[in-house]
Enzyme design. Structure first.
Site, PDB file in Angstrom:
ATOM      1  N   ASP A 159       6.368  33.733  72.508  1.00 49.67           N
ATOM      2  CA  ASP A 159       6.753  34.942  71.772  1.00 49.67           C
ATOM      3  C   ASP A 159       7.838  34.572  70.739  1.00 49.67           C
ATOM      4  O   ASP A 159       8.340  33.441  70.741  1.00 49.67           O
ATOM      5  CB  ASP A 159       7.259  35.965  72.807  1.00 49.67           C
ATOM      6  CG  ASP A 159       7.514  37.344  72.239  1.00 49.67           C
ATOM      7  OD1 ASP A 159       6.856  37.734  71.261  1.00 49.67           O
ATOM      8  OD2 ASP A 159       8.383  38.054  72.804  1.00 49.67           O
ATOM      9  N   HIS A 160       8.222  35.537  69.899  1.00 48.24           N
ATOM     10  CA  HIS A 160       9.249  35.344  68.848  1.00 48.24           C
ATOM     11  C   HIS A 160       9.916  33.974  68.829  1.00 48.24           C
ATOM     12  O   HIS A 160      10.802  33.701  69.646  1.00 48.24           O
ATOM     13  CB  HIS A 160      10.383  36.355  69.026  1.00 48.24           C
ATOM     14  CG  HIS A 160       9.998  37.738  68.687  1.00 48.24           C
ATOM     15  ND1 HIS A 160       9.922  38.187  67.392  1.00 48.24           N
ATOM     16  CD2 HIS A 160       9.659  38.780  69.479  1.00 48.24           C
ATOM     17  CE1 HIS A 160       9.557  39.462  67.408  1.00 48.24           C
ATOM     18  NE2 HIS A 160       9.381  39.847  68.660  1.00 48.24           N
ATOM     19  N   GLY A 189      13.498  46.549  73.546  1.00 42.84           N
ATOM     20  CA  GLY A 189      14.371  47.150  74.534  1.00 42.84           C
ATOM     21  C   GLY A 189      13.990  48.600  74.774  1.00 42.84           C
ATOM     22  O   GLY A 189      13.023  49.096  74.227  1.00 42.84           O
ATOM     23  N   HIS A 231       5.005  45.358  69.344  1.00 43.22           N
ATOM     24  CA  HIS A 231       6.129  44.845  70.137  1.00 43.22           C
ATOM     25  C   HIS A 231       6.948  46.035  70.634  1.00 43.22           C
ATOM     26  O   HIS A 231       6.848  47.133  70.103  1.00 43.22           O
ATOM     27  CB  HIS A 231       7.006  43.939  69.284  1.00 43.22           C
ATOM     28  CG  HIS A 231       6.408  42.585  69.062  1.00 43.22           C
ATOM     29  ND1 HIS A 231       7.038  41.422  69.388  1.00 43.22           N
ATOM     30  CD2 HIS A 231       5.205  42.222  68.557  1.00 43.22           C
ATOM     31  CE1 HIS A 231       6.257  40.396  69.082  1.00 43.22           C
ATOM     32  NE2 HIS A 231       5.135  40.847  68.572  1.00 43.22           N
ATOM     33  N   SER A 245       7.698  48.774  75.938  1.00 44.68           N
ATOM     34  CA  SER A 245       8.397  49.465  77.025  1.00 44.68           C
ATOM     35  C   SER A 245       8.958  50.781  76.510  1.00 44.68           C
ATOM     36  O   SER A 245       9.550  50.826  75.440  1.00 44.68           O
ATOM     37  CB  SER A 245       9.534  48.590  77.558  1.00 44.68           C
ATOM     38  OG  SER A 245       9.025  47.414  78.141  1.00 44.68           O
ATOM     39  N   ALA A 278       8.299  43.723  78.083  1.00 43.44           N
ATOM     40  CA  ALA A 278       9.322  42.862  78.684  1.00 43.44           C
ATOM     41  C   ALA A 278      10.325  43.689  79.486  1.00 43.44           C
ATOM     42  O   ALA A 278      10.511  43.487  80.677  1.00 43.44           O
ATOM     43  CB  ALA A 278      10.043  42.069  77.590  1.00 43.44           C
ATOM     44  N   THR A 279      10.931  44.661  78.820  1.00 44.71           N
ATOM     45  CA  THR A 279      12.058  45.373  79.424  1.00 44.71           C
ATOM     46  C   THR A 279      11.665  46.154  80.675  1.00 44.71           C
ATOM     47  O   THR A 279      12.403  46.173  81.656  1.00 44.71           O
ATOM     48  CB  THR A 279      12.677  46.323  78.378  1.00 44.71           C
ATOM     49  OG1 THR A 279      12.881  45.592  77.164  1.00 44.71           O
ATOM     50  CG2 THR A 279      13.991  46.870  78.857  1.00 44.71           C
TER      51      THR A 279
HETATM   52 ZN   LIG Z   1       8.883  41.388  69.799  1.00 43.97          ZN
END
Ligand SMILES: [Zn+2]
Length: 305
Positions: free
Chosen positions: A90-91, A189, A217, A220, A244-245
């Site tokens: 990722d990034h 986030g 992206h 969440s 992710a978060t």
């Molecule tokens: Zn991202």
């Protein structure tokens, strides 16, 4: 590292999702030991899945890139995971890390040069596409920028720039990316209590001018109805959603931690703590696959194509 047949690139994984009205989750386990519950959820639900780690997470969590790849491939083998999977970087801004990921059998990488002027972003991304495609690795690029809240996986600033459809068309065409991350209202986030509004009109305009698989992206905290709208636009909407978060917050709650953890913290968990952490990650992953991404049950169709 020997690459099993079911570990494939985004170029193979995403077009089927785009046409099939679902999205594939790009899950951030953050730590090698949290790869297992993601793969268990995917296999149990017959769902394709992407496992990813970002440049920032590698340094923030103290994770070794090669160890992460080894943990992924070891788990695929030991658990007999047969659903379609992508191992994705990722990034990443640093070309050396991209080279290491390719060497460690990642099947996909993201070059994030979205903070640069468009021409430079295209040039840098096109060079990585050439490097990746030469060895059968897919490449994701980004245009427009997503802001970040706490707990995010990037260094990006707190403000966003939404993706311009004409620039997206030119970026996709000239860079040759396999997947394009667009900025349509999410941020990295999670915002406490606030709902995220997606700019579906902008997404539709982007889809009208390019066929490239689109990536959301900051998945969440996006309401399920907004997600369904983003996946369901004419011509196929978002087909990769980064998560992710939500996984990290569930894991921290399960083990009663009020602070973010490093890989050493995870390695030091006792058996009960590790089991609780993994159970939380598997539960959230299953929920996302079932009622957010609608990827559950899609593995077989993709494998037989
Ligand atoms: Zn991202």
């Amino acid at each position: 590292m020997a690459r099993p047949d079911n570990v494939i690139t985004l170029a193979r994984l995403l077009p089927t999702a785009q046409q099939g009205g679902y999205a594939v989750g790009s899950f951030s386990p953050r730590y090698p030991r949290m790869i297992l519950p993601i793969l268990r959820a995917a296999q149990a639900l017959a769902s394709p899945a992407i496992v990813q780690i970002s440049q920032k997470d590698l340094s923030r969590c103290g994770v070794d890139l090669e160890a992460f790849a080894r943990a992924f491939y070891d788990t695929v083998a030991s658990e007999g995971v047969s659903v379609p999977l992508t191992l994705h970087l990722d990034h990443t801004h640093d070309l050396d890390i991209i080279g290491r990921a390719i060497g460690a059998s990642f099947t996909s990488v993201m070059i994030d040069a979205s903070d640069r002027p468009l021409d430079e972003n295209i040039a840098v991304t096109a060079a990585v596409v050439e490097q990746g495609h030469a060895v059968g690795v897919s490449v994701e690029g980004e245009i427009g920028t997503l802001g970040a809240y706490a707990f995010s996986e990037t260094d990006e600033s707190s403000s966003s720039t939404l993706t311009d459809p004409e620039e997206a068309e030119r970026f996709a065409r000239e860079s040759g990316v396999d997947a394009l991350a667009v900025s349509i209202g999410t941020m990295h986030g999670v915002r406490d209590g606030a709902t995220v509004a997606l700019d579906i009109e902008r997404l539709t305009a982007i889809r009208r001018v390019t066929d490239v698989p689109l990536v959301l992206h900051g998945g969440s905290g996006v309401p399920a109805a907004a997600m369904a709208a983003a996946v369901g636009i004419a011509g196929g909407g978002v087909s990769k959603v980064n998560l992710a978060t939500d996984l990290e917050l569930a894991m921290l709650a399960a083990i009663g931690s009020s602070r973010r953890l490093t890989d050493s913290d995870i390695e030091a968990l006792d058996a009960a703590g590790l089991a609780a952490a993994r159970a939380a990650v598997e539960r959230v992953t299953r929920e996302k696959m079932t009622s957010f991404l609608f990827s559950a049950g899609r593995a077989e169709r993709l494998r037989s194509q």
